[in-house]
Design an enzyme around this catalytic site. Structure first.
Site, PDB file in Angstrom:
ATOM      1  N   SER A 126       0.837  -1.206   0.000  1.00 24.92           N
ATOM      2  CA  SER A 126       0.000   0.000   0.000  1.00 24.92           C
ATOM      3  C   SER A 126       0.866   1.247   0.000  1.00 24.92           C
ATOM      4  CB  SER A 126      -0.857  -0.018   1.266  1.00 24.92           C
ATOM      5  OG  SER A 126      -1.416   1.232   1.501  1.00 24.92           O
ATOM      6  N   TYR A 151      -1.843  -1.621  10.842  1.00 24.47           N
ATOM      7  CA  TYR A 151      -2.135  -2.175   9.513  1.00 24.47           C
ATOM      8  C   TYR A 151      -0.999  -1.830   8.544  1.00 24.47           C
ATOM      9  CZ  TYR A 151      -3.572  -1.340   4.700  1.00 24.47           C
ATOM     10  OH  TYR A 151      -3.570  -1.246   3.332  1.00 24.47           O
ATOM     11  N   LYS A 155       2.256  -4.104   6.432  1.00 21.81           N
ATOM     12  CA  LYS A 155       2.692  -4.027   5.022  1.00 21.81           C
ATOM     13  C   LYS A 155       4.200  -3.784   4.948  1.00 21.81           C
ATOM     14  CE  LYS A 155      -1.393  -4.505   3.151  1.00 21.81           C
ATOM     15  NZ  LYS A 155      -1.731  -5.808   2.589  1.00 21.81           N
TER      16      LYS A 155
END
Ligand code: WQD
Length: 341
Positions: A126, A151, A155
């Protein structure tokens, strides 16, 4: 020989569109999904749209034995890993849930790949890994880190794990795709984004206001240092994103090894107000909204440099913001309650 691609999270928003694109391009797809944030209905819709049956294993990536069993049962040539939790706010409240699911899932997957000599992987990352950058557009070589939530950190950590795995295994090929903001739906209006509960992201919130399920949009901050005071993001059509995965697979099958990162965005930034305007055009009436305070962790501006994906993958976005909004709206109108209808 037809190649078989294991798509984890293949019934999710980006995963489902990618499954369709892969099948259209002659790949055979096997889905691994536990439906933790999706519905078995997606598989039905995908089979109708693709005109063929698709194998699906209802497996949680945290269950190493079951993951191995999928590799034992199928001749897999490459893996695309979409499976993962992705709600920013929830990750702040329940960080362990995110670290456990996203990291253990990835480790189990790569271990099974190594055991069964599967050496090609595409990973969904992302733009959030760029943290709080100031210089735009964002290039793949720009610094990463300074991420504001667990979150995003999953990644970042997985990107580092994959770099190490490629360094240790010369014959491994990994492509990390850093998505900007996905928007739109398949033009059939039969698959699309179906968030649980009240949406966190802008587009599903707007369309639920437009259809009358929510009263009005809260615009998070009208005092950013941008032309109209609202945040700017790079929105990219989910079908274009899907095509980026097919191109990345083609690249890996051209015998490219090692670790490569590509941004997938449109390369253009739109403000929240511009997104509202574009939705109003396709919906045909005003979208009620009010400006409220800034949301924690939001950066003023984010958009991608996409020259690398264009040059190396021969990929380009094809659908503009008008099409993105029209396709999102078609999906919302045909399925006001997502995959429940
Ligand atoms: C877009 C813009 C908001 C909702 C995040 C993650 C990213 C990816 C997508 C997921 C911002 C504004 C939003 C609302 C608003 N993750 N907004 N009112 O924050 O760019 O990206 O989601 O899987 O990794 O970081 O996307 O859609 O939440 O917000 O004003 O009700 O819309 O402030 O400017 P974001 P978003």
């Amino acid at each position: 020989m037809i190649k078989t691609i294991l798509v984890t999270g293949g019934t999710g928003y980006i995963g489902s569109h990618t499954v369709l694109d892969l099948i259209k391009n002659g790949y055979r797809v096997v889905i691994l999904d536990d439906f933790s944030n999706s519905s078995p209905k997606v598989l039905e819709q995908l089979e109708k749209l693709a005109g063929e049956s698709i194998s699906l294993y209802n497996v949680d990536l945290k269950d190493a034995k079951q993951v191995e069993a999928v590799f034992a049962a199928e001749e897999i040539d490459a893996v695309i890993n979409f499976a993962g939790y992705k709600a920013v706010g929830e990750s702040v409240e329940q960080p362990l849930k995110y670290y456990e699911n996203n990291l253990i899932g990835l480790i189990n997957l790569v271990k099974a790949m190594q055991e069964f000599a599967v050496k090609k992987l595409i990973f969904s990352s992302s733009a959030t890994v760029y943290g709080q950058p100031e210089i735009m557009p964002l290039k793949e070589s720009d610094p990463i880190g300074n991420v504001t939530n667990p979150y995003g950190r999953t990644k970042l950590i997985i990107e580092e794990i994959l770099t190490d795995i490629c360094a240790a295994n010369e014959d491994f090929g990994v492509v990390t795709l850093r998505y900007f903001n996905p928007l739109g739906a398949d033009e059939s209006g039969e698959i699309g984004e179906d968030p649980n509960g009240i949406p966190n992201n802008l587009a599903p919130y707007i369309t639920q206001v437009a259809i009358g399920k929510l009263e009005k949009l809260s615009v998070f901050g009208g005092d950013y240092p941008t032309e109209d005071g609202t945040c700017i993001r790079d929105y990219v059509h989910v079908a274009d994103l899907a095509a980026g995965h097919t191109k990345a697979l083609d690249y890996l099958f051209q015998d490219n090894q090692g670790y490569e990162i590509f941004n997938l965005g449109s390369g253009v930034g739109y403000s929240v107000y511009q997104i509202i305007d574009n939705f109003e055009k396709v919906v045909g009436r005003p979208i009620p909204y009010q400006v409220v305070g800034r949301r924690a962790g939001d950066i003023p501006v984010s958009y991608a440099a996409i020259d690398k994906a264009k040059a190396v993958l021969n990929w380009s976005p094809t659908k503009d913001i008008g099409i993105m909004c029209a396709d999102t709206w078609r999906w919302q109108q045909k399925h006001p309650n997502g995959f429940q209808d």
